[in-house]
Structures are given as C-alpha cells and as structure tokens.
Design an enzyme around this catalytic site. Structure first.
Site, PDB file in Angstrom:
ATOM      1  N   GLU A 229     -31.621 -23.675  20.537  1.00 54.71           N
ATOM      2  CA  GLU A 229     -31.255 -24.166  21.865  1.00 54.71           C
ATOM      3  C   GLU A 229     -30.425 -23.140  22.648  1.00 54.71           C
ATOM      4  O   GLU A 229     -29.282 -23.401  23.036  1.00 54.71           O
ATOM      5  CB  GLU A 229     -30.505 -25.496  21.751  1.00 54.71           C
TER       6      GLU A 229
ATOM      7  N   GLU B  12     -37.477 -31.187  17.598  1.00 57.06           N
ATOM      8  CA  GLU B  12     -36.420 -32.137  17.248  1.00 57.06           C
ATOM      9  C   GLU B  12     -36.646 -33.444  17.992  1.00 57.06           C
ATOM     10  O   GLU B  12     -37.018 -33.459  19.166  1.00 57.06           O
ATOM     11  CB  GLU B  12     -35.032 -31.606  17.627  1.00 57.06           C
TER      12      GLU B  12
END
Length: 689
Positions: free
Chosen positions: A158, A314
């Site tokens: 991320e 995710e």
C-alpha cells in the site's frame, strides 16, 4: 474461438484463494505454524502473501540476515501444495535503521522530520533507504527467485504518502527541469505572474507547504504528479534486483480503494498484474446497494487499468477494526462480496489476514483464524465454503469483461477539480458524481470500463464524461472523433474548463468539447445546501421519458449552438433555459447535462434510454430489481452472468424475458429457466453459450 488471458501464474492456473500470512509473529511457537498448514488446506486456501512487514525478522541488525525461518515456511508450503506471493518488506523499516540513519524518515509538508513509527514513514528519495532496500531485495531474489512455492513478488505494501526533505526538493526541481526545460516555460505553465509569484532561480521552487506556497494550482498539480512518479521510480528500484534473477515471476503492489494521492493509471504501467485491497462498509445502511456500486466501480477501475484480470489482494473475511463502526458480515455476504470481485474481473480472492495478531493495532481485524485458534467458527466455514466454490470455477480464469460502455476518470482531473476554488468549495463532489453516473449503468447490468485520457475510445458504443474539468485538447479531439464515428457521449457540467496545466481554456467553455456537445457554457452557479432547482423534460423529447426532477448544488447556464434542448430549468432567473441537450454530430450524438440532478430516478430513466439508443451491451436483457446487478465475464464461447443481490431483501429475476439463450448454473450444471429466486445476499453464476 476461446479468448482468455493466461493465468497470473502457470504454477497455479486456478483461482488463487488465501491471505496475508505473518509467521514472523509466531516464530516463538512452532505449533501455531504447524496448525496453520492444516487449517489452510481445510479452508481451501492455496496461496499466502508472506513477509510483508518482516524486515526486523529478516535483518534483525544491520548486515545480519536471518532466512532460516522463511526457508522452513516456503519449504513446508511446497510440501503441502501451498504457494506464496513473497513480499519485499520495505513498507516498514526496522528501528535500528531509523536510529542510525535518520535521513530515511520522512519530512512533512511543515518541514519537520517524523519520528520512527507507523509504516510508510520513509523517504523514497533517500540514498540510504534505497541502498538498504536494494541489498535485502537482492538477497531475497537470489535465495527464493526459483523456489517452487513462490508464484510472484508482492512489492512493499500500500504505497502512499510524500516526503519534503532536501533530497525530495532537489528531485522535484530535477523533475520540473526535465518537464519544462526553462523557468520561463514553468512560469507560463503555472501562471506565476498572479500575485507576483514569478520564479527567477530554480532554487526558489519548493514543494507546496501549509506555511508557504499553496495558491498556484499548476504547482500543486505538478507536485502530485511528481509524488506519483517518484513513488513509481522507487517501485522500479525495488523490483530491479528481483527481475534480474527471476524475470518470469510477476511483480505487483497492492493498490487501495480509489486512493487519492497516487495516479494509479500511471502506476499500473509499472506492475505486471494489478492488485488492490477492498474493505466495504457492509450493512452500514438499510440497503448495501450504495456500497456495492462504489466498490463495483473500483473493481472495474482496477480491471480497466491493464484491460485484463486483476487480483483482490486483501479483503476481510469478517470485519475490520479501523472503520468508524465494524459490522459483522451477514450470512451470505462473504460469498456475495467475494464473487462481486470475481464478476468484475478478479482471478483471486485473498484476505487480510490469515490468523489474528495477538497484539498491536490490528489484533481485532478480521481473519480466517480467530484468536480461539480452530476451524469451528462461522467465519472459517464461510471461507472454506467459498474455497470449495472457487475450486470448481477454474474455467473462469483469464476470461474478460466485454465492456461496450466506458466512463472517463483521470487522477489529475480529480486533483484539479478539488483544487479549483470554484463554485462549491465546501465540496464539489467529483468522485460521488462519477459513481452516480456509473451506478445507473451498474443497475442496468451494463459492463463498463473506467478509462483515462490516454486510452482509445473507438471500441466503445457509450462514453460518459462526468466533470472533465481538466480537458486536454487532444482528449477533446478524441471524444469528438468518437462521436462523429457513431458513438454516444454523455458530458456533464464543469467540463472542458482548464488544460493540463490547470490554465483556463479561452474562447468559451466547455473548451475542446464545445463542438462535440454544441453548447456554450456561460456561467456556473454553486447552490447552497438548502437551495434547489428543477430539471423538466420536454414533452415528446427523443429519449422518450418525461417528468420533473430535483436539482441541487450545481447549475450551469448554457446556450445551445448546434445542440437541441430536451430539458429545461424550472426555477430561478434561468427558468426555461436549457438544462439537458443533445447534439447530433457525424454518425453519433452527444448529450450535455448542465445541472446536478439529485433524484436517482432521473439517472435510471436517462441511462436506460441512452443504453438502449447506443446499443451498449447488457449482461442480461431483463428487468433487474433495485439493488440487484448482473455482471458478465466471457471467454468468447461461453458467457458467465453473475447475479448479485445487494438489496438486503429477497428478489426475483425473470430469465425467460432476457433472451432465447438457455442457462445453466455454472457451479452445479442445473438447467435454469423462468423466474430465478434470489434470497437476500444471494449470488448465482449463470452460464450460457
């Protein structure tokens, strides 16, 4: 002829199903890791993302590397038919590095250096940080690049944030010199004569700062572009030693839900496969349809970045721990939300996390294995059932989403819109506007791509252009050509206002789109929250629907030039002036919506007519109840229609009304016809020739 993309990894040519796995948190208890392997197989999980924040376990002190634990994990995976996305651990550096080399820590926009802590608190420009990352990544590549369990590289985690240190200031100046060549060119592009902000020396140029320069919009825009480019450059630095030893292994990094700070359209050029992390706030309202439409838009966006299947890297198998309210998934929602990603083009379903951490900030974040440590939980059963379902859907791997409709969405337009200081500085609602138009297509079951200015539009029948405030001349020319060649375009207010430098187009708005839409937008008004107007459809208009619809927040005063008015304002001093127009150009037509209509019924009727007129493909030619969507994947021989019920209530879909095609259940093979009953949170996959 069958048309498919190859699987993401030839080692695992089926749906990847798994989770982020952190064995480095359990090295003190080998029995936990042994039990994890048993549970992974029981849950139908075949892949894990390993080592994402494991730097301290891999290099506990500078120059001393510990790979034994990772050797054992990967070898055990290989012995048990489990695979790994092996991570580079740069998302959070160890404390010894921050202590010895404070330059690796970020400097904020306020020019204050951060302390050690959190994650992604490091400078992407720092020579020391780049050196340390290169050393560790090279060792990972050499040791594991040919390991039988490794299917690819999960680069960092991320990416996000920015640094304003001296290294980054110099890099920014270098980026600007390469782009503009001279200070004169930069001053013209940024319009620095405003407030006498003209630069006379490159050393005067700094990044935007809360206690310094923030009023030059071209400056703000270029800083955001630089941050994206510098982050991509760091990513490329990370993968260089990995590609050197294992060029065949795909590299990815996990993107985030419509993330603001990085231009993912540019970033996608650097990754081998797009992956992203989806965390919807299910059950936060009476109906989940609002949330579902937003996340469907995201799925379509991430698929569209490379026009091929993506990865759901995710998601949570139960709840999160960081949203304002963490609701449990209701029965059926885990399967429904997971198949939502698959329906829009994902070839994986993966979770954060496999086993709940015992301490720190994510100890209550959802996981496949709860703190109780066994399989006898509702969440584990949901995961195992989905794993079994995915194992029977391997024919879907590599199939495409055959979109004939597209929505234009650019990050630099997004940044410019929100920095414009225009009609509504309390909230211009760009993202919400884009998704409002998208949702109407979603409710009709129209497969839709999310495209950028540099994409080609010729393969589509319908192009939606919402609030394209930043409009390059060449993009305007492409849209005009699209319409002349027979396409249907829908353009809204606040489009064609500035160029790529955030300088206003001269000669009348909507600038490069003026010929295409056939109107001149003279003024735009922001309405207070308590203000409202109305859009009244003209009787006998070519779209074939009528009515009066509420307008809020934005009204644009336009003049028709070559366009025909088909709806008018109902109130205020501009009552009776055009609010919706159509312009026939070449073989196509372009609609211009001059106001923000707040009534969803308008979009339902408008897009139903426009889709019918443009002949853009629908997944299912049938009436869909509110909150139920139909999505489509195909291999060119068989279509797979996903019926997804986000209404929160039972629903019915009439298959016989859709076409003469015969349907079967893609999971069971059962023949289907007539009325299909969908319980709340139900999902069905239909197969047709």
């Amino acid at each position: 002829m069958t048309k498919k993309f190859p699987p993401i990894s030839a080692k695992l040519p089926v749906f990847m199903h798994g989770a982020d796995y952190n064995p480095d948190q359990w090295l003190h208890d080998p029995k936990v890791i042994e039990e994890d392997i048993r549970l992974m197989k029981l849950a139908g999980c075949n892949v894990m993302s390993v080592g994402i924040f494991a730097w301290a376990a891999l290099e506990p002190e500078e120059g001393r590397f510990e790979f034994g634990w990772l050797d054992r994990i990967l070898d055990t995976f290989a012995e048990n038919g489990i695979y790994a996305w092996l991570a580079t651990p740069s998302g959070a550096r160890p404390a010894w590095m921050s202590q010895k080399y404070p330059e690796v820590l970020r400097v904020g926009a306020n020019r204050v250096r951060n302390l050690h802590g959190a994650r992604h608190n490091h400078c992407y420009t720092s020579p020391v940080y780049r050196e340390k990352v290169a050393i560790l990544n090279a060792k990972l590549g050499e040791r594991y690049g040919s390991h039988p369990a490794v299917v690819g590289w999960h680069i960092s985690n991320e990416y996000g944030g920015e640094c304003h240190c001296d290294y980054c200031q110099e890099a920014f100046r270098g980026w600007l010199k390469a782009k503009y060549g001279s200070l004169d060119a930069l001053n013209r592009a940024w319009w620095t004569a405003f407030w006498s902000h003209t630069y006379t020396d490159w050393a005067q140029v700094e990044s935007p700062a809360p206690h310094g320069e923030t009023a030059v919009h071209g400056h703000n825009l270029d800083w955001r572009r630089f941050v994206t480019d510098q982050t991509i450059d760091f990513y490329r630095h990370e993968i260089e030693p990995l590609k050197k030893v294992s060029p065949e292994l795909p590299c990815t990094t996990n993107f985030m839900d419509l993330f603001y700070d990085l231009d993912y359209r540019r970033f996608a050029e650097a990754v081998d496969v797009v992956s992203w992390d989806a965390y919807p706030t299910w059950h936060s309202a009476e109906s989940d349809a609002d949330v579902a439409a937003w996340f469907s838009f995201n799925h379509d966006l991430f698929r569209s970045l490379k026009k091929k299947p993506f990865m759901l890297m995710e998601s949570t198998p139960s709840l999160t721990n960081w949203q304002p309210v963490s609701k449990l998934k209701r029965p059926g929602m885990h399967r429904l939300s997971s198949l939502q990603a698959v329906a829009h083009g994902s070839d994986t379903v993966q979770y954060f996390q496999w086993r709940k951490s015992r301490g720190s900030s994510e100890k209550f974040h959802g996981a496949v294995v709860d703190h109780v440590g066994h399989e006898h939980t509702r969440v584990f059963r949901d995961v195992a059932e989905l794993g079994a379902a995915l194992a029977n859907l391997s024919d879907l791997i590599g199939t495409t989403v055959p979109a004939e409709a597209a929505i234009l969405f650019d990050w630099d337009n997004r940044w410019a819109v929100n920095d414009a200081q225009g009609p509504r500085n309390k909230g211009i609602g760009y993202e919400q506007t884009v998704v409002r138009h998208y949702r109407a297509l979603w409710e009709l079951g129209v497969p839709t791509d999310i495209v950028g200015s540099n994409d080609e539009f010729g393969g589509y029948k319908l192009l939606v252009v919402p609030m394209a405030y930043l409009m390059r001349e060449e993009t305007g020319a492409k849209i005009e050509r699209f319409v002349r060649d027979g396409g249907t375009a829908v353009v809204t207010y606040w489009s064609g206002v500035v160029d790529e430098n955030d300088l206003c187009h001269l000669g009348g708005f909507p600038g490069p789109l003026r010929t295409t839409v056939g109107v001149w937008a003279e003024e735009i008004e922001g309405l207070h929250d308590h203000d409202k107007n109305a859009l009244a459809m003209q009787e006998g208009n070519p779209l074939g629907f009528g009515g009066t619809y509420e307008v809020r927040e934005i009204c644009e005063l336009i003049h028709t030039e070559t366009a025909e008015a088909i709806a008018f304002y109902g109130d205020d001093f501009y009552a009776g002036r055009p609010a919706l127009t159509v312009n026939r150009l070449g073989s196509g037509r372009a609609y211009y919506l001059a106001a923000r209509v707040s009534d969803p019924a308008f979009y339902d009727s408008f897009y139903a007519a426009v889709v019918r007129e443009s002949n853009a493909r629908r997944a299912l030619d049938a009436a869909l109840p509110a909150g139920v969507t139909a999505q489509l994947r195909t291999d060119g021989v068989c279509d797979y229609v996903f019926l997804l019920n986000f209404s929160g209530a039972p629903a019915r879909v009439e298959l016989d009304g859709s076409s003469a095609a015969s349907y079967s259940d893609a999971e069971t093979g059962e023949s289907l016809a007539g009325t299909l009953e969908l319980p709340a949170n139900a999902s069905r996959i239909l197969k047709r020739a």
